[in-house]
Design an enzyme around this catalytic site. Structure first.
Site, PDB file in Angstrom:
ATOM      1  N   THR A 116       0.816  -1.212   0.000  1.00 36.71           N
ATOM      2  CA  THR A 116       0.000   0.000   0.000  1.00 36.71           C
ATOM      3  C   THR A 116       0.853   1.266   0.000  1.00 36.71           C
ATOM      4  O   THR A 116       1.965   1.279   0.557  1.00 36.71           O
ATOM      5  CB  THR A 116      -0.911   0.006   1.250  1.00 36.71           C
ATOM      6  N   TYR A 134      -1.483   0.244  10.224  1.00 38.71           N
ATOM      7  CA  TYR A 134      -1.789  -0.507   8.993  1.00 38.71           C
ATOM      8  C   TYR A 134      -0.606  -0.411   8.025  1.00 38.71           C
ATOM      9  O   TYR A 134      -0.075  -1.426   7.558  1.00 38.71           O
ATOM     10  CB  TYR A 134      -3.068   0.053   8.354  1.00 38.71           C
TER      11      TYR A 134
END
Ligand code: UDP
Length: 330
Positions: free
Chosen positions: A118, A142
């Site tokens: 990501t 995250y």
């Protein structure tokens, strides 16, 4: 006989689109999913194996049964707010789970791994367009968990007795749905902008809250680079072919290089649905960067990737068709 690809998280939003594309490319996608955030109804394109990534024995059992030529690894928790509240959950599920997966791949001698990473691994860079060489300084647990998984895969790939090649795809904001509306984006609870705006249009929620109006962006709302899930997955198939052609490990951003503000997305939702989007201004959301936009054309140059379906209109209209299909549950 068709070759198999093990798809972790194949019952999730992006993983299920990968299964459809792999089946279309002549592979048998084998879904491995614990169904914590995945949906059994989304597993339509190949066999399903229930299991948790942290269960190495189960992973090895599935790998020995199906003998996949590669693994596409999507299974992860991906909610930034939840990660900020409960970082241990993210380190356990995403990092420990991925460690067990890579150990099982090494034990079963599966040499190709496509990993779903990501742009959240980059963190904030003052509006700079992000390319693959930007320092990875994640702002939340995250992003930190995904960066840690990249690191562990790199370490395994460098180990003398492990035959492992990888492609990391660092996603920007994935949106849209299968153009045939067989599968689409569905999270419970939903936290993503476009599905929330569509829910507000349909009256499935009162209104959308726009998180923060004082960011250093043209209209004060956050800017993101949205990419259609169909385009994103097309890159994964190209990444798989890249690995299978022996072209070696690599890292690619998947974004279009064009940023849209939250307000621009809301306006586009109103235009596509031809309905007003009930919305109100609210405070910033913890962990949000002002702008995340890809500054890389590496995937285009080296994989031949062309994100042809990533206009806001096409992403929103395919998501809208999916939301309106009979039997949609929210
Ligand atoms: N956002 C918002 N209201 C919402 C959900 C999201 O204003 O109810 C904003 C969010 O702050 C971010 C952008 O929309 O700037 C995209 O958020 P999303 O959760 O879809 O993806 P993320 O960028 O967190 O991966």
């Amino acid at each position: 006989m068709a070759e198999r690809v093990l798809v972790t998280g194949g019952a999730g939003y992006i993983g299920s689109h990968a299964c459809k594309a792999l089946a279309g490319a002549g592979y048998i996608p084998v879904t491995f999913d614990n169904f914590v955030t995945g949906w059994r109804e989304a597993v339509q394109f190949g066999p399903m194996e229930e299991g948790d990534l942290r269960d190495r024995a189960r992973l090895e059992e599935v790998m020995r049964k199906h003998e996949p030529v590669a693994v596409m690894h999507f299974a992860a928790l991906s909610n930034v707010g939840e990660a900020s509240r409960d970082p241990g959950l993210y380190w356990d599920n995403n990092v420990i789970g991925s460690l067990r997966l890579v150990e099982a791949m090494a034990a079963c001698k599966i040499p190709n791994l496509v990993f779903s990473s990501t742009c959240a691994t980059y963190g904030e860079h003052d509006g700079v367009m992000l390319d693959e060489s930007c320092p990875q300084l994640p702002l939340n647990a995250y992003g930190a968990s995904k960066r840690a998984v990249e690191d562990l895969i790199v370490n395994f790939a460098a180990a003398p007795d492990v035959d492992l090649n990888y492609v990391f795809f660092r996603y920007f904001n994935v949106a849209g749905a299968d153009p045939e509306a067989e599968i689409g984006e569905f999270h419970r609870p939903e936290t993503h902008l476009i599905p929330l705006a569509l829910d507000a249009v349909r009256g499935r929620r009162d209104k959308l809250t726009i998180f923060g109006q004082d960011y250093p962006t043209p209209d004060g709302t956050c800017v993101r680079d949205y990419v259609h899930v169909t385009d994103l997955i097309a890159a994964h198939v190209l990444g798989l072919e890249h690995l299978r052609a022996g072209k070696g490990s690599d890292v690619f951003n998947l974004g279009t290089g064009r940023g849209f503000s939250v307000r621009e997305v809301v306006e586009a939702v109103a235009k596509v649905t031809q309905e007003p989007v009930p919305a109100e201004d609210g405070p910033r959301r913890a962990g949000d960067c002002a702008a995340l936009v890809s500054g890389s054309v590496k995937a285009a140059d080296e994989l031949g990737w062309a994100p042809d379906h990533s206009s806001l209109d096409e992403m929103i209209s395919t998501a809208w068709a999916w939301h309106q299909r009979p039997g949609y549950k929210a």
